[in-house]
Design a protein around this motif. Structure first.
Motif, mmCIF file in Angstrom:
data_model
loop_
_atom_site.group_PDB
_atom_site.id
_atom_site.type_symbol
_atom_site.label_atom_id
_atom_site.label_comp_id
_atom_site.label_asym_id
_atom_site.label_seq_id
_atom_site.Cartn_x
_atom_site.Cartn_y
_atom_site.Cartn_z
ATOM 1 N N ARG A 82 1.305 0.429 0.305
ATOM 2 C CA ARG A 82 0.588 -0.265 1.386
ATOM 3 C C ARG A 82 0.569 -1.783 1.162
ATOM 4 O O ARG A 82 0.443 -2.558 2.113
ATOM 5 N N ARG B 5 -5.484 3.557 -7.980
ATOM 6 C CA ARG B 5 -4.742 3.596 -6.727
ATOM 7 C C ARG B 5 -5.410 4.488 -5.682
ATOM 8 O O ARG B 5 -5.458 4.157 -4.497
ATOM 9 N N SER C 100 -6.567 2.881 -2.226
ATOM 10 C CA SER C 100 -5.893 3.364 -1.025
ATOM 11 C C SER C 100 -6.880 3.970 -0.043
ATOM 12 O O SER C 100 -6.799 3.738 1.172
ATOM 13 N N SER D 45 -7.715 2.556 3.680
ATOM 14 C CA SER D 45 -7.514 3.412 4.847
ATOM 15 C C SER D 45 -8.750 3.456 5.736
ATOM 16 O O SER D 45 -8.654 3.468 6.968
#
Length: 219
Positions: A92, A190, A194, A198
């Motif tokens: 990302r 991570r 993440s 999101s």
């Protein structure tokens, strides 16, 4: 009066809610000491700089803000924080704008520094040892420096290893490997990073990092 050892967590679970390194868990501590079994090489020198700063703040009675001024430059010298952040975010990261990357990097730097300061408070008494043998990393050209963080001379302490990359600014840390199983800090973070990106985007992750810094500063 006898002194209790620092409680070092062997698991060293990471993430936004956990300390990067072992935190003191008892009310009295072994004397602070800094040790390295061999002269620093170019590869391990940044880690010695970092550990020297952490040892200094352990021996001080400085305020949180003053400790930031001690640890901050050492973190800048020891880490390639941009590489660590990129690995912690994953694929990302490539889709973020340059402005978002810079804002995240600033928040991540503050978070990294505050987490160290929270883990190594004045009087904590952790002892740092850097082993002389430098390992080759499976990733081409990188090296691994092995260290131990303990509370006295009789025990080697908890293993903490560093993945070092030689870039334009010299050797810098790009990941931290914890305990005997060598858990990757970047990989462990991570999932948290993440998930937060999101659900809340870049501003959401920055807000989480800033809240953690505030919590660390009050601890």
């Amino acid at each position: 009066m006898s002194m209790k050892r620092i409680s070092l967590r062997a698991g060293l679970a990471l993430g936004l809610g956990m300390a990067l390194l072992p935190a003191a868990g008892v009310s009295s501590f072994a004397p602070a000491a800094f040790a390295q079994s061999a002269p620093a090489s170019a590869v391990s020198a940044p880690i010695q700089t970092l550990y020297a700063a952490l040892d200094k703040v352990q021996k001080s009675s400085a305020s949180f803000a003053d400790r930031v001024q001690i640890v901050g430059p050492a973190v800048d010298q020891a880490y390639d924080l941009d590489a660590v952040l990129k690995a912690s975010i994953g694929v990302r990261y490539q889709s973020l704008s340059p402005d978002d990357k810079q804002k995240l990097l600033s928040a991540f730097r503050d978070f990294t520094i505050a987490r160290y300061i929270s883990s190594f408070k004045p009087g904590a008494g952790a002892r740092f040892t850097i082993t002389p043998k430098i390992e080759d990393s499976p990733v081409g050209g990188n090296k691994i420096v092995n260290t131990f963080i303990g509370s006295d001379d009789s025990q080697p302490g908890t293993p903490v290893s560093y993945v070092m990359h030689n870039g334009a600014s010299g050797w810098r840390i790009t990941d931290v490997l914890l305990a005997e199983s060598r858990i990757s800090q970047a990989a462990a973070q991570r999932s948290d990073f993440s998930s937060t990106l999101s659900s809340g985007g870049v501003s959401g992750l920055i807000n989480v990092l800033e809240r953690k810094v505030k919590t660390f500063s009050q601890g």
